[in-house]
Design an enzyme around this catalytic site. Structure first.
Site, PDB file in Angstrom:
ATOM      1  N   TYR A   1       0.844  -1.203   0.000  1.00 13.59           N
ATOM      2  CA  TYR A   1       0.000   0.000   0.000  1.00 13.59           C
ATOM      3  C   TYR A   1       0.887   1.263   0.000  1.00 13.59           C
ATOM      4  O   TYR A   1       0.497   2.323  -0.456  1.00 13.59           O
ATOM      5  CB  TYR A   1      -0.961  -0.030   1.193  1.00 13.59           C
ATOM      6  CG  TYR A   1      -2.202   0.818   0.983  1.00 13.59           C
ATOM      7  CD1 TYR A   1      -3.064   0.583  -0.081  1.00 13.59           C
ATOM      8  CD2 TYR A   1      -2.513   1.861   1.846  1.00 13.59           C
ATOM      9  CE1 TYR A   1      -4.197   1.360  -0.275  1.00 13.59           C
ATOM     10  CE2 TYR A   1      -3.644   2.644   1.666  1.00 13.59           C
ATOM     11  CZ  TYR A   1      -4.482   2.384   0.606  1.00 13.59           C
ATOM     12  OH  TYR A   1      -5.603   3.160   0.415  1.00 13.59           O
TER      13      TYR A   1
ATOM     14  N   LYS B   1      -3.132   8.235   3.148  1.00 15.83           N
ATOM     15  CA  LYS B   1      -4.364   8.061   3.943  1.00 15.83           C
ATOM     16  C   LYS B   1      -4.177   8.584   5.371  1.00 15.83           C
ATOM     17  O   LYS B   1      -5.119   9.107   5.973  1.00 15.83           O
ATOM     18  CB  LYS B   1      -4.802   6.588   3.960  1.00 15.83           C
ATOM     19  CG  LYS B   1      -5.293   6.049   2.600  1.00 15.83           C
ATOM     20  CD  LYS B   1      -6.413   6.884   2.001  1.00 15.83           C
ATOM     21  CE  LYS B   1      -7.045   6.223   0.781  1.00 15.83           C
ATOM     22  NZ  LYS B   1      -7.905   7.141   0.007  1.00 15.83           N
TER      23      LYS B   1
END
Ligand code: NAD
Length: 253
Positions: free
Chosen positions: A153, A160
């Site tokens: 990720y 995020k």
């Protein structure tokens, strides 16, 4: 009769998009919808969806470009005069930054991911604020990779984390105007953006096996929560992150 609420939805790419699931729930709740799309290729997917819910505003918008954002909000002002809801469901990182190691992220790749996936929320909120004269509600989409390491990720996890922090700072700035902002931290759902995540299938099968509820979530689940967070039913909820992930975030190993 009270005026219908007005919402701008940024981030529909196709019928699988989480933004589309949220838009459908808003439509069923009687909210009028405006949509943006990124580029001509996606316009072909987005326009029929927007027309199916009788959207009066369907505009191009690359969130990296303030002049395109300005044009969208000028159109909203001209057609509606005000705005109640903003849905921000946008993220992007270069493919190479989602394949190798996080430490290899280039300066440009880092900037791109943070600009498109995080600054866009700040920029859109800034343009929305003056149109939210009767208060408002803003929603964005996050993922657990912003809190814990999810291999692959990478820079999107860092984005995020910044996105979730931005939700808190924006909630503080906008609170006096009764504008609320929250995020949904969604479990994995097969969408266009998800296709860019290495080992996404692994994430899906892990979620199905290892979460307390032992099944994957659906876009519709995100739509339900989104509709709640954008309604007056949540009028004293702001600055928070809500997990729609079958309970994945409570697990250790
Ligand atoms: P999606 O591909 O349907 O949506 C992503 C959207 O971002 C697309 O509409 C795309 O056009 C838009 N976008 C990318 N760059 C842009 C730019 N420069 N300007 C304007 N728009 C741009 O995929 P999705 O899964 O629905 O993603 C929506 C949000 O949900 C993203 O923030 C994503 O990180 C988040 N999310 C997704 C999942 C998942 O598993 N699908 C899980 C958690 C969070």
């Amino acid at each position: 009769m009270e005026d219908k609420k007005k919402a701008l939805v940024v981030g529909v790419a196709n019928e699988r998009s989480l933004a589309w699931a949220i838009a459908q729930k808003l439509h069923r709740a009687g909210v009028e919808l405006a949509f943006t799309y990124l580029g001509e290729a996606l316009e072909r997917r987005v326009r029929p969806l927007a027309e199916s819910v009788k959207s009066p505003i369907i505009e191009p918008c690359n969130v990296c470009d303030d002049s395109q954002i300005q044009t969208v909000f000028d159109k909203i002002k001209a057609v509606w005069g005000n705005l109640d809801i903003l849905v921000h469901s946008v993220a992007y990182a270069n493919r190479e930054d989602l394949e190798g190691h996080f430490i290899q992220t280039s300066r440009e790749g880092f900037k791109t991911a943070l600009d498109i996936s995080v600054y866009s929320l700040v920029a859109l909120s800034k343009f929305a604020e003056p149109l939210m004269q009767n208060g408002g509600a803003i929603l964005t989409l996050s993922y657990y990779g912003g809190e814990k390491v999810i291999p692959g990720y990478n820079v999107m996890g860092v984005a995020k984390a910044a996105l979730e922090s931005s939700v808190r700072y924006l909630a503080y700035d906008l609170g006096a105007k009764k504008i609320r902002i929250n995020a949904i931290s969604s479990g994995p759902v097969k969408t266009l953006a998800a296709a860019g995540i290495k080992n996404f299938r692994g994430l899906l099968s892990q979620a199905a096996e290892k979460t307390p509820l032992k099944e994957n979530i659906t876009a519709e689940d995100v739509g339900e929560m989104g509709s709640f967070l954008l309604s007056d039913a949540s009028k004293h909820i702001t600055g928070s992150i809500f997990y729609v992930d079958s309970g994945a975030h409570i697990m250790g190993l």
